[in-house]
Design a protein around this motif. Sequence first.
Motif, PDB file in Angstrom:
ATOM      1  N   PHE A 160     -28.203 -14.681 -11.581  1.00 32.10           N
ATOM      2  CA  PHE A 160     -27.910 -15.008 -10.292  1.00 32.10           C
ATOM      3  C   PHE A 160     -28.376 -14.199  -9.202  1.00 32.10           C
ATOM      4  O   PHE A 160     -28.854 -13.087  -9.463  1.00 32.10           O
ATOM      5  CB  PHE A 160     -26.338 -15.050 -10.270  1.00 32.10           C
ATOM      6  N   HIS A 161     -28.501 -15.124  -7.930  1.00 29.98           N
ATOM      7  CA  HIS A 161     -28.598 -14.313  -6.888  1.00 29.98           C
ATOM      8  C   HIS A 161     -27.393 -14.366  -5.722  1.00 29.98           C
ATOM      9  O   HIS A 161     -26.785 -15.361  -6.034  1.00 29.98           O
ATOM     10  CB  HIS A 161     -29.897 -14.619  -6.133  1.00 29.98           C
ATOM     11  N   ARG A 162     -27.144 -13.675  -4.923  1.00 29.08           N
ATOM     12  CA  ARG A 162     -26.022 -13.949  -3.965  1.00 29.08           C
ATOM     13  C   ARG A 162     -26.713 -14.264  -2.560  1.00 29.08           C
ATOM     14  O   ARG A 162     -27.595 -13.870  -2.029  1.00 29.08           O
ATOM     15  CB  ARG A 162     -25.680 -12.188  -3.723  1.00 29.08           C
ATOM     16  N   VAL A 163     -26.022 -15.360  -1.971  1.00 26.13           N
ATOM     17  CA  VAL A 163     -26.264 -16.051  -0.816  1.00 26.13           C
ATOM     18  C   VAL A 163     -25.233 -15.654   0.161  1.00 26.13           C
ATOM     19  O   VAL A 163     -24.057 -15.987   0.144  1.00 26.13           O
ATOM     20  CB  VAL A 163     -26.218 -17.658  -0.834  1.00 26.13           C
ATOM     21  N   ILE A 164     -25.835 -14.685   1.397  1.00 31.22           N
ATOM     22  CA  ILE A 164     -24.792 -14.153   2.339  1.00 31.22           C
ATOM     23  C   ILE A 164     -25.120 -15.178   3.443  1.00 31.22           C
ATOM     24  O   ILE A 164     -26.302 -15.142   4.058  1.00 31.22           O
ATOM     25  CB  ILE A 164     -25.105 -12.855   2.571  1.00 31.22           C
ATOM     26  N   THR A 165     -23.956 -15.786   3.943  1.00 31.84           N
ATOM     27  CA  THR A 165     -24.067 -16.499   5.356  1.00 31.84           C
ATOM     28  C   THR A 165     -23.405 -15.909   6.312  1.00 31.84           C
ATOM     29  O   THR A 165     -22.242 -15.369   6.273  1.00 31.84           O
ATOM     30  CB  THR A 165     -23.245 -17.856   5.051  1.00 31.84           C
ATOM     31  N   THR A 166     -24.027 -15.829   7.502  1.00 29.63           N
ATOM     32  CA  THR A 166     -23.483 -14.973   8.697  1.00 29.63           C
ATOM     33  C   THR A 166     -23.632 -16.184   9.710  1.00 29.63           C
ATOM     34  O   THR A 166     -24.207 -16.766  10.011  1.00 29.63           O
ATOM     35  CB  THR A 166     -24.644 -13.981   9.058  1.00 29.63           C
ATOM     36  N   SER A 167     -22.267 -16.154  10.299  1.00 27.11           N
ATOM     37  CA  SER A 167     -22.048 -16.873  11.661  1.00 27.11           C
ATOM     38  C   SER A 167     -21.216 -16.093  12.508  1.00 27.11           C
ATOM     39  O   SER A 167     -20.805 -14.753  12.321  1.00 27.11           O
ATOM     40  CB  SER A 167     -21.340 -18.146  11.200  1.00 27.11           C
ATOM     41  N   GLY A 168     -20.637 -16.504  13.566  1.00 26.24           N
ATOM     42  CA  GLY A 168     -20.014 -16.024  14.644  1.00 26.24           C
ATOM     43  C   GLY A 168     -20.124 -16.586  16.112  1.00 26.24           C
ATOM     44  O   GLY A 168     -20.672 -17.710  16.282  1.00 26.24           O
ATOM     45  N   GLU A 169     -20.073 -15.422  16.989  1.00 28.89           N
ATOM     46  CA  GLU A 169     -20.070 -15.999  18.444  1.00 28.89           C
ATOM     47  C   GLU A 169     -20.354 -14.583  19.064  1.00 28.89           C
ATOM     48  O   GLU A 169     -20.346 -13.275  18.601  1.00 28.89           O
ATOM     49  CB  GLU A 169     -18.680 -16.627  18.897  1.00 28.89           C
ATOM     50  N   TYR A 170     -21.191 -14.655  20.326  1.00 22.90           N
ATOM     51  CA  TYR A 170     -21.486 -13.582  21.096  1.00 22.90           C
ATOM     52  C   TYR A 170     -21.322 -13.878  22.531  1.00 22.90           C
ATOM     53  O   TYR A 170     -21.397 -15.255  23.124  1.00 22.90           O
ATOM     54  CB  TYR A 170     -22.940 -13.348  20.917  1.00 22.90           C
ATOM     55  N   CYS A 171     -21.110 -12.827  23.428  1.00 23.88           N
ATOM     56  CA  CYS A 171     -20.958 -12.969  24.801  1.00 23.88           C
ATOM     57  C   CYS A 171     -22.354 -13.267  25.370  1.00 23.88           C
ATOM     58  O   CYS A 171     -23.253 -12.526  25.292  1.00 23.88           O
ATOM     59  CB  CYS A 171     -20.437 -11.880  25.384  1.00 23.88           C
ATOM     60  N   ALA A 172     -22.478 -14.379  26.174  1.00 28.18           N
ATOM     61  CA  ALA A 172     -23.596 -14.861  26.835  1.00 28.18           C
ATOM     62  C   ALA A 172     -24.094 -13.825  27.766  1.00 28.18           C
ATOM     63  O   ALA A 172     -25.400 -13.881  28.279  1.00 28.18           O
ATOM     64  CB  ALA A 172     -23.699 -16.048  27.419  1.00 28.18           C
ATOM     65  N   PHE A 173     -23.503 -12.703  28.301  1.00 24.29           N
ATOM     66  CA  PHE A 173     -23.642 -11.672  29.427  1.00 24.29           C
ATOM     67  C   PHE A 173     -24.188 -10.349  28.651  1.00 24.29           C
ATOM     68  O   PHE A 173     -25.286 -10.083  29.122  1.00 24.29           O
ATOM     69  CB  PHE A 173     -22.652 -11.646  30.118  1.00 24.29           C
ATOM     70  N   CYS A 174     -23.629  -9.797  27.879  1.00 28.79           N
ATOM     71  CA  CYS A 174     -23.786  -8.605  27.205  1.00 28.79           C
ATOM     72  C   CYS A 174     -24.274  -8.687  25.666  1.00 28.79           C
ATOM     73  O   CYS A 174     -24.849  -7.858  25.152  1.00 28.79           O
ATOM     74  CB  CYS A 174     -22.676  -7.691  27.117  1.00 28.79           C
ATOM     75  N   TYR A 175     -24.175  -9.841  25.162  1.00 30.51           N
ATOM     76  CA  TYR A 175     -24.665  -9.997  23.757  1.00 30.51           C
ATOM     77  C   TYR A 175     -23.729  -9.260  22.769  1.00 30.51           C
ATOM     78  O   TYR A 175     -24.120  -9.364  21.555  1.00 30.51           O
ATOM     79  CB  TYR A 175     -26.153  -9.777  23.657  1.00 30.51           C
ATOM     80  N   GLY A 176     -22.800  -8.952  23.089  1.00 28.63           N
ATOM     81  CA  GLY A 176     -21.827  -8.219  22.154  1.00 28.63           C
ATOM     82  C   GLY A 176     -21.370  -9.429  21.319  1.00 28.63           C
ATOM     83  O   GLY A 176     -21.185 -10.662  21.346  1.00 28.63           O
ATOM     84  N   THR A 177     -21.360  -9.098  20.191  1.00 29.59           N
ATOM     85  CA  THR A 177     -21.368 -10.360  18.801  1.00 29.59           C
ATOM     86  C   THR A 177     -20.335  -9.793  17.812  1.00 29.59           C
ATOM     87  O   THR A 177     -20.038  -8.783  17.333  1.00 29.59           O
ATOM     88  CB  THR A 177     -22.552  -9.962  17.993  1.00 29.59           C
ATOM     89  N   TYR A 178     -19.629 -11.042  17.730  1.00 27.83           N
ATOM     90  CA  TYR A 178     -18.465 -10.958  16.532  1.00 27.83           C
ATOM     91  C   TYR A 178     -19.209 -11.864  15.417  1.00 27.83           C
ATOM     92  O   TYR A 178     -19.457 -12.906  15.653  1.00 27.83           O
ATOM     93  CB  TYR A 178     -17.139 -11.764  16.825  1.00 27.83           C
ATOM     94  N   LYS A 179     -19.229 -10.956  14.139  1.00 32.75           N
ATOM     95  CA  LYS A 179     -19.942 -11.846  13.022  1.00 32.75           C
ATOM     96  C   LYS A 179     -19.113 -12.072  11.778  1.00 32.75           C
ATOM     97  O   LYS A 179     -17.881 -10.941  11.781  1.00 32.75           O
ATOM     98  CB  LYS A 179     -21.159 -10.792  12.556  1.00 32.75           C
ATOM     99  N   GLU A 180     -19.341 -12.913  11.080  1.00 32.60           N
ATOM    100  CA  GLU A 180     -18.363 -13.202   9.946  1.00 32.60           C
ATOM    101  C   GLU A 180     -19.486 -13.422   8.938  1.00 32.60           C
ATOM    102  O   GLU A 180     -20.337 -14.134   8.985  1.00 32.60           O
ATOM    103  CB  GLU A 180     -17.546 -14.495  10.125  1.00 32.60           C
ATOM    104  N   GLU A 181     -19.102 -12.934   7.714  1.00 33.21           N
ATOM    105  CA  GLU A 181     -19.945 -13.041   6.799  1.00 33.21           C
ATOM    106  C   GLU A 181     -19.188 -13.541   5.488  1.00 33.21           C
ATOM    107  O   GLU A 181     -18.123 -13.036   4.918  1.00 33.21           O
ATOM    108  CB  GLU A 181     -20.671 -11.560   6.265  1.00 33.21           C
ATOM    109  N   SER A 182     -19.871 -14.349   4.720  1.00 33.41           N
ATOM    110  CA  SER A 182     -19.293 -14.862   3.345  1.00 33.41           C
ATOM    111  C   SER A 182     -20.585 -14.876   2.352  1.00 33.41           C
ATOM    112  O   SER A 182     -21.646 -14.974   2.890  1.00 33.41           O
ATOM    113  CB  SER A 182     -18.808 -16.250   3.499  1.00 33.41           C
ATOM    114  N   SER A 183     -20.241 -14.550   1.079  1.00 29.98           N
ATOM    115  CA  SER A 183     -21.075 -14.643   0.034  1.00 29.98           C
ATOM    116  C   SER A 183     -20.721 -15.459  -0.980  1.00 29.98           C
ATOM    117  O   SER A 183     -19.241 -15.628  -1.492  1.00 29.98           O
ATOM    118  CB  SER A 183     -21.708 -13.249  -0.234  1.00 29.98           C
ATOM    119  N   THR A 184     -21.698 -16.089  -1.654  1.00 31.67           N
ATOM    120  CA  THR A 184     -21.523 -16.974  -3.138  1.00 31.67           C
ATOM    121  C   THR A 184     -22.645 -16.452  -3.840  1.00 31.67           C
ATOM    122  O   THR A 184     -23.673 -16.335  -3.607  1.00 31.67           O
ATOM    123  CB  THR A 184     -21.565 -18.455  -2.770  1.00 31.67           C
TER     124      THR A 184
END
Length: 375
Positions: A160-184
């Motif tokens: 097996f290999h692990r597929v890590i999916t990264t998604s989320g949102e970021y502030c368009a002004f400062c680029y501060g980022t909230y990330k969510e990760e899931s793996s299968t």
Amino acid sequence: MLSLVPSAFAAQQNSYHDPAEHWQEALNRTNELDANSVVTVETFDCCICDKATAFEVFRVPEYTRNGETALTRNVKYSDGTCLDGKSKGDLLDGTPGQDAYYTGYHWTKAVCEVCGTINSNMGATSYACNKNVYWLYDCAADFFETLPESKTIEQADRNFHRVITTSGEYCAFCYGTYKEESSTLERHHMETAIRPELAHDRFVEMSTCADCGYAETAYTAAKSVVADYFGVVDGQPHTVTVSDLSEAGVTTAIRYGHTADGCTLTSAPNYTEAGDYAVYYEITYTYKNTDMVEDGVAYVHLRDESTEETEGDGTCGEDHNWTLLDSVNPTCLTLGYDRYLCVDCGKIEKRDYEAALGHAFQSVVIRDATCEAPG
């Protein structure tokens, strides 16, 4: 403030990037915020110029060790000054990506491009006015953009290999980022190639996962031994012997011939009369639709022992006139010797015996041993 949409230029990186992943450390707090800011040009009212002017604006996400903004502790300014502009509080700052987390706020400061005053857009009575400090501002929900989904694939094990999916949102002004990760876990998508290695008497099967690059290599032996024949004339046909040592999965087809470029016979030629005969062969090994061809020659040696030694006509008695008739070289299994002929009476006898050579085996590495398979 007359403009809310920034026009970015000459920042740490103009296109979106997560500052936490590109953080640059500096000697003091203000320099570090400067080095990691997204820089834009915007229009504000300058209290010094007393009119709307262009400002160079610096914004950088706020990161704290507990993930909560310093405003919850009444701290508003990057030097630790609180909302009242007098008392001091704890920023709980740290290093993003290591021990500090995005709070949903950003640090900002602005410099008037006309008079050069820092934070003159905050008003003359503000603590920050004409001070090289940053102040906290909320990353409003209206200014967040969806983070493009990305996938990375890591090897897990041989299956097996692990597929890590990264998604989320970021502030368009400062680029501060909230990330969510899931793996299968997903099974490897193996692609196989076969490479023949005639010099090593084997096929190499190389399987590689098209997604993560995990690779396995397997070896399959492909070897037939065509051995010389040594024998005596006995009225029966004699030829070379063949031993197929190939592993399961390998098919072997052998063609024989009297010349190197004429191997068309499906069985080896047989011989009944004394002599030394060359038997040429061409072996085609096939493994999973991949071929390799081995060429070679073996020999049939037949001797007529009825004329190996004779007593002659007896006319010489014990006073023979010997001459060397021929020599027979030793083989792996048989002695070597010389034959002498009496030119007067015709007697032939063997002398000068040499010991058999014995086998001279050579090792060939078909497959190296691994943790899971023998070599």
